[in-house]
Design a protein around this motif. Sequence first.
Motif, mmCIF file in Angstrom:
data_model
loop_
_atom_site.group_PDB
_atom_site.id
_atom_site.type_symbol
_atom_site.label_atom_id
_atom_site.label_comp_id
_atom_site.label_asym_id
_atom_site.label_seq_id
_atom_site.Cartn_x
_atom_site.Cartn_y
_atom_site.Cartn_z
ATOM 1 N N ASP A 1 2.147 4.621 11.168
ATOM 2 C CA ASP A 1 2.164 4.957 9.654
ATOM 3 C C ASP A 1 1.114 5.003 9.314
ATOM 4 O O ASP A 1 0.285 3.701 10.151
ATOM 5 C CB ASP A 1 3.146 4.438 9.153
ATOM 6 N N PRO A 2 -0.532 6.002 8.821
ATOM 7 C CA PRO A 2 -2.074 5.313 9.021
ATOM 8 C C PRO A 2 -1.921 4.101 7.702
ATOM 9 O O PRO A 2 -2.472 3.229 7.542
ATOM 10 C CB PRO A 2 -2.143 6.693 8.313
ATOM 11 N N ARG A 3 -0.966 3.629 7.235
ATOM 12 C CA ARG A 3 -1.429 2.639 6.141
ATOM 13 C C ARG A 3 -1.033 1.333 6.964
ATOM 14 O O ARG A 3 -1.046 0.274 6.971
ATOM 15 C CB ARG A 3 -1.172 2.805 4.762
ATOM 16 N N THR A 4 -0.593 1.550 8.071
ATOM 17 C CA THR A 4 -0.491 -0.069 8.796
ATOM 18 C C THR A 4 -1.705 -0.330 9.251
ATOM 19 O O THR A 4 -2.971 -0.148 9.130
ATOM 20 C CB THR A 4 -0.223 0.371 10.668
ATOM 21 N N LEU A 5 -2.025 -1.320 8.992
ATOM 22 C CA LEU A 5 -3.155 -2.703 8.713
ATOM 23 C C LEU A 5 -3.835 -3.518 10.454
ATOM 24 O O LEU A 5 -1.639 -2.984 11.191
ATOM 25 C CB LEU A 5 -3.199 -4.186 8.365
ATOM 26 N N LYS B 1 -3.866 -2.057 -1.165
ATOM 27 C CA LYS B 1 -2.853 -3.696 -0.783
ATOM 28 C C LYS B 1 -2.534 -3.790 -2.484
ATOM 29 O O LYS B 1 -1.176 -4.020 -2.120
ATOM 30 C CB LYS B 1 -3.662 -4.652 -0.318
ATOM 31 N N LEU B 2 -3.342 -4.035 -3.743
ATOM 32 C CA LEU B 2 -3.148 -4.186 -5.039
ATOM 33 C C LEU B 2 -1.969 -3.236 -5.507
ATOM 34 O O LEU B 2 -1.134 -3.419 -6.607
ATOM 35 C CB LEU B 2 -4.298 -5.041 -5.531
ATOM 36 N N ARG B 3 -2.208 -1.564 -4.594
ATOM 37 C CA ARG B 3 -1.314 -1.083 -5.418
ATOM 38 C C ARG B 3 -2.199 -0.376 -6.765
ATOM 39 O O ARG B 3 -2.586 0.596 -7.515
ATOM 40 C CB ARG B 3 -0.064 -0.954 -6.167
ATOM 41 N N LEU B 4 -3.382 -0.826 -7.034
ATOM 42 C CA LEU B 4 -4.297 -0.210 -8.131
ATOM 43 C C LEU B 4 -4.633 1.280 -7.166
ATOM 44 O O LEU B 4 -5.548 1.497 -8.498
ATOM 45 C CB LEU B 4 -5.685 -1.413 -7.982
ATOM 46 N N ALA B 5 -5.074 1.467 -6.528
ATOM 47 C CA ALA B 5 -5.334 3.393 -6.417
ATOM 48 C C ALA B 5 -4.570 3.593 -5.036
ATOM 49 O O ALA B 5 -3.981 2.082 -4.112
ATOM 50 C CB ALA B 5 -6.595 2.579 -5.784
ATOM 51 N N GLY B 6 -4.248 4.523 -5.387
ATOM 52 C CA GLY B 6 -3.209 5.326 -4.146
ATOM 53 C C GLY B 6 -2.808 6.389 -3.829
ATOM 54 O O GLY B 6 -2.528 7.126 -4.210
ATOM 55 N N PRO B 7 -4.187 6.563 -2.793
ATOM 56 C CA PRO B 7 -4.947 8.089 -3.072
ATOM 57 C C PRO B 7 -3.868 8.470 -2.454
ATOM 58 O O PRO B 7 -3.002 7.987 -1.466
ATOM 59 C CB PRO B 7 -6.144 8.081 -2.684
ATOM 60 N N MET C 1 3.355 10.337 10.476
ATOM 61 C CA MET C 1 2.705 9.682 11.407
ATOM 62 C C MET C 1 1.035 9.657 12.439
ATOM 63 O O MET C 1 0.848 11.091 12.067
ATOM 64 C CB MET C 1 3.674 9.476 12.398
ATOM 65 N N THR C 2 0.610 9.017 12.555
ATOM 66 C CA THR C 2 -1.344 9.648 13.313
ATOM 67 C C THR C 2 -0.956 8.628 14.949
ATOM 68 O O THR C 2 -0.430 7.692 14.772
ATOM 69 C CB THR C 2 -2.620 9.071 12.706
ATOM 70 N N THR C 3 -1.536 8.951 15.695
ATOM 71 C CA THR C 3 -1.689 8.789 16.760
ATOM 72 C C THR C 3 -2.990 7.641 16.995
ATOM 73 O O THR C 3 -4.263 8.086 16.028
ATOM 74 C CB THR C 3 -1.757 10.088 18.108
ATOM 75 N N VAL C 4 -2.622 6.602 17.710
ATOM 76 C CA VAL C 4 -3.744 5.967 17.723
ATOM 77 C C VAL C 4 -3.747 5.756 18.925
ATOM 78 O O VAL C 4 -2.631 5.387 19.847
ATOM 79 C CB VAL C 4 -3.622 4.651 16.672
ATOM 80 N N MET D 1 1.095 -1.089 -0.003
ATOM 81 C CA MET D 1 -0.167 0.153 0.227
ATOM 82 C C MET D 1 0.407 1.502 0.115
ATOM 83 O O MET D 1 2.150 1.531 0.851
ATOM 84 C CB MET D 1 -0.307 -0.161 1.160
ATOM 85 N N TYR D 2 0.357 1.593 -0.743
ATOM 86 C CA TYR D 2 1.650 3.441 -0.912
ATOM 87 C C TYR D 2 1.022 4.493 0.119
ATOM 88 O O TYR D 2 -0.218 4.449 1.289
ATOM 89 C CB TYR D 2 0.948 4.020 -2.415
ATOM 90 N N ALA D 3 1.910 5.155 0.894
ATOM 91 C CA ALA D 3 1.592 5.889 1.615
ATOM 92 C C ALA D 3 0.577 7.098 1.413
ATOM 93 O O ALA D 3 0.318 7.181 0.382
ATOM 94 C CB ALA D 3 3.191 6.363 2.370
#
Lengths: 267, 164
Positions: free
Chosen positions: B18-22, A39-45, B1-4, A1-3
């Motif tokens: 990191d916000p993308r952390t699952l 996750k698939l990097r088909l979207a990366g807003p 970074m985001t506080t959770v 996943m992109y940031a």
Amino acid sequence: MYAFEYHRPTSVKEAASLAGQAEDMKFLAGGHTLLPTMKLRLAGPANLIDLGQIAELRGIERAGDALTIGAMMKHGEVANSAEVKQAVPALAEMAELIGDPHVRNRGTIGGSIANNDPSADYPAACLALNATIVTNQRKIAADDFFQGIFTTALEEGEIITHVSFPIPSQAAYAKFRNPASRYALVGVFVAKHADGVRVAVTGAGSNGVFRVQEMEQALSANFTPDALNGIVVAEDEMNSDIHADAAYRAHLVGVMARRAVEAATRA
Amino acid sequence: MTTVSLTVNGQSVTADVDPRTLLVQFLRDNLRLTGTHVGCDTSQCGACVVHLNGQAVKSCTVLAVQANASVVTTIEGIADGGELHPMQAAFREHHGLQCGFCTPGMIMSAIDIVNRKGNALDEQTIRAELEGNLCRCTGYHNIVKAVAAGARGMAQEPLSQAAE
């Protein structure tokens, strides 16, 4: 996943304001399509605006002849709602057929409709039930809302707040599920209204959800399964993939329509 | 970074992520709660099921930041000290596993089924409700038996507690 940058507004107004300022943004509802896509990097807003903390997007209410459901209501909540079961039982039954219990605990009606996956169930329900999609800017008839695969009338930054369903006298949904994905290989939602019958098909059409006018006319005159005898949908407008070819999908539309009418008239 | 900030197995946790952390990554990598597994990572297999505010969810398809201010329960949080939760005990008793990879998710789903459907579960209900949990070893027969037994065991839980 992109940031991405994460935003958690607590009102529709705040969400819309964030959307107006943020470049390359997407709204996050239940996340059960968007997060796998990211996750698939088909979207990366670059910006993700989470609608999960907005109380005004929740709730189920029956007022007069309409059932109104908040956009952030989850499939499991719709499936188990006493109001939905009482007003439009076919809609509760449809919601129970989406995904699996865990998916139904996260996925939302608003997210499903905004995404307009060609195999999703809610678009067929909205079209057959003649729903009105209410946004923070306007009201859109379902007939105008769904505009082809993954395409809707929503403008950039526009937020679905509610979906309003006129209560039909009879309705049912028949779904032939892909056994692996649980998406509709073909799903047919049939609803009898005071001014006629509406038939909407998901999963089958090469251009997404669609209505079958020939079936609607026949069923409006005679709301029985036999009214569908001899009606076929054109193969060349059907989807064809590894799961089912166009001829099979066209056949299933007829079978599922018949099952839906049987279920609606049995109730 | 985001506080959770959230509550995990009864303990308050605050972290910058990191916000993308699952959620599943947060549980496993930040909190070292590795009982929650990642199987398919595509919301299908159910190995990552945890309870989020009392509801079973696939934690591979929830962002940790979405769980802010929530209550999370993982497989590590259900035993009572050294005593297994009745559903865990039923999986052991009925040999509801072979390799064990899917088991934490199965057990968290099974407890959720009991919470929603009650303690008297027939086979058909259990099989339908487990459709979001995949097991590649057992053929499900012993899992289904274990869930039925665990559901009955959960009904007896208050009695045994009262007896202690």
